[in-house]
Write a protein that holds these residues in place. Structure first.
Motif, PDB file in Angstrom:
ATOM      1  N   PRO A 133     -38.298  26.218 -36.346  1.00  0.00           N
ATOM      2  CA  PRO A 133     -37.111  26.446 -35.525  1.00  0.00           C
ATOM      3  C   PRO A 133     -37.277  25.859 -34.126  1.00  0.00           C
ATOM      4  CG  PRO A 133     -38.348  28.471 -35.794  1.00  0.00           C
ATOM      5  CD  PRO A 133     -39.034  27.433 -36.633  1.00  0.00           C
ATOM      6  N   LYS A 139     -28.008  32.448 -40.793  1.00  0.00           N
ATOM      7  CA  LYS A 139     -28.570  32.019 -39.513  1.00  0.00           C
ATOM      8  C   LYS A 139     -29.974  32.577 -39.392  1.00  0.00           C
ATOM      9  CE  LYS A 139     -27.077  35.761 -36.559  1.00  0.00           C
ATOM     10  NZ  LYS A 139     -26.421  36.168 -35.370  1.00  0.00           N
ATOM     11  N   ASP A 140     -30.737  31.965 -38.534  1.00  0.00           N
ATOM     12  CA  ASP A 140     -32.085  32.437 -38.238  1.00  0.00           C
ATOM     13  C   ASP A 140     -31.982  33.856 -37.686  1.00  0.00           C
ATOM     14  OD1 ASP A 140     -34.568  32.982 -37.066  1.00  0.00           O
ATOM     15  OD2 ASP A 140     -34.892  30.890 -36.540  1.00  0.00           O
ATOM     16  N   THR A 141     -32.723  34.783 -38.246  1.00  0.00           N
ATOM     17  CA  THR A 141     -32.632  36.182 -37.814  1.00  0.00           C
ATOM     18  C   THR A 141     -33.105  36.382 -36.378  1.00  0.00           C
ATOM     19  OG1 THR A 141     -34.799  36.603 -38.815  1.00  0.00           O
ATOM     20  CG2 THR A 141     -32.858  37.125 -40.140  1.00  0.00           C
ATOM     21  N   ASP A 142     -33.848  35.430 -35.830  1.00  0.00           N
ATOM     22  CA  ASP A 142     -34.323  35.535 -34.448  1.00  0.00           C
ATOM     23  C   ASP A 142     -33.304  34.992 -33.442  1.00  0.00           C
ATOM     24  OD1 ASP A 142     -36.721  36.641 -35.268  1.00  0.00           O
ATOM     25  OD2 ASP A 142     -37.656  34.675 -35.523  1.00  0.00           O
ATOM     26  N   ARG A 143     -32.171  34.479 -33.918  1.00  0.00           N
ATOM     27  CA  ARG A 143     -31.164  33.910 -33.024  1.00  0.00           C
ATOM     28  C   ARG A 143     -29.886  34.726 -33.069  1.00  0.00           C
ATOM     29  NH1 ARG A 143     -32.114  28.351 -31.534  1.00  0.00           N
ATOM     30  NH2 ARG A 143     -33.976  27.598 -32.547  1.00  0.00           N
ATOM     31  N   LYS A 144     -29.115  34.633 -31.990  1.00  0.00           N
ATOM     32  CA  LYS A 144     -27.830  35.335 -31.925  1.00  0.00           C
ATOM     33  C   LYS A 144     -26.686  34.424 -32.362  1.00  0.00           C
ATOM     34  CE  LYS A 144     -29.350  38.351 -28.246  1.00  0.00           C
ATOM     35  NZ  LYS A 144     -29.255  38.717 -26.857  1.00  0.00           N
TER      36      LYS A 144
END
Length: 133
Positions: free
Chosen positions: A29, A55-60
């Motif tokens: 990422p 979506k990437d779980t670490d992103r909003k």
């Protein structure tokens, strides 16, 4: 357009789905990585339909850029960076960045296109190339 991902144009950090060859994921990422389709177009009205799967779980937000590039530029080499800018103006494509709704071409400063909307899981994006306009 019925298309498939061209494994010869993808960066090593991008993975084409094992069971579903229409799926792409990236293993690193935060870096621009590319993969282009296999179908080259030269005339007519052409439409690709892309579905945002997650979506990437670490992103909003959904961090993805959709777009087009000239066939000869996609096949020159694996572009290691954003395909829409920074490759020399004749080599740059056109990209829509989902996180901020801007269009990019030949500049790292995007032009606003969509405001007040963030792409979400299961949204559909259509890319239309119309040679008649």
């Amino acid at each position: 357009i019925k298309d498939s991902w061209n494994s010869h144009t993808k960066n090593k950090e991008v993975k084409i789905g094992v069971f579903n060859k229409h799926t792409l994921t990236r293993s690193v990422p935060g870096n621009w990585k590319n993969c282009f389709g296999s179908t080259a177009i030269r005339n007519g009205v052409n439409i690709w339909t892309l579905k945002v799967k997650k979506k990437d779980t670490d992103r909003k937000f959904v961090s993805v850029m959709f777009g087009i590039i000239k066939e000869e530029n996609a096949n020159k080499s694996k572009i290691d960076g954003c395909f829409a800018y920074g490759n020399g103006n004749d080599n740059d494509g056109y990209g829509f960045y989902a996180a901020n709704g801007c269009i990019y071409h030949c500049s790292k400063y995007g032009q606003p296109y969509i405001t007040n909307y963030q792409l979400k899981n299961n949204d559909i994006v259509c890319i239309i190339v119309d040679y008649y306009k």
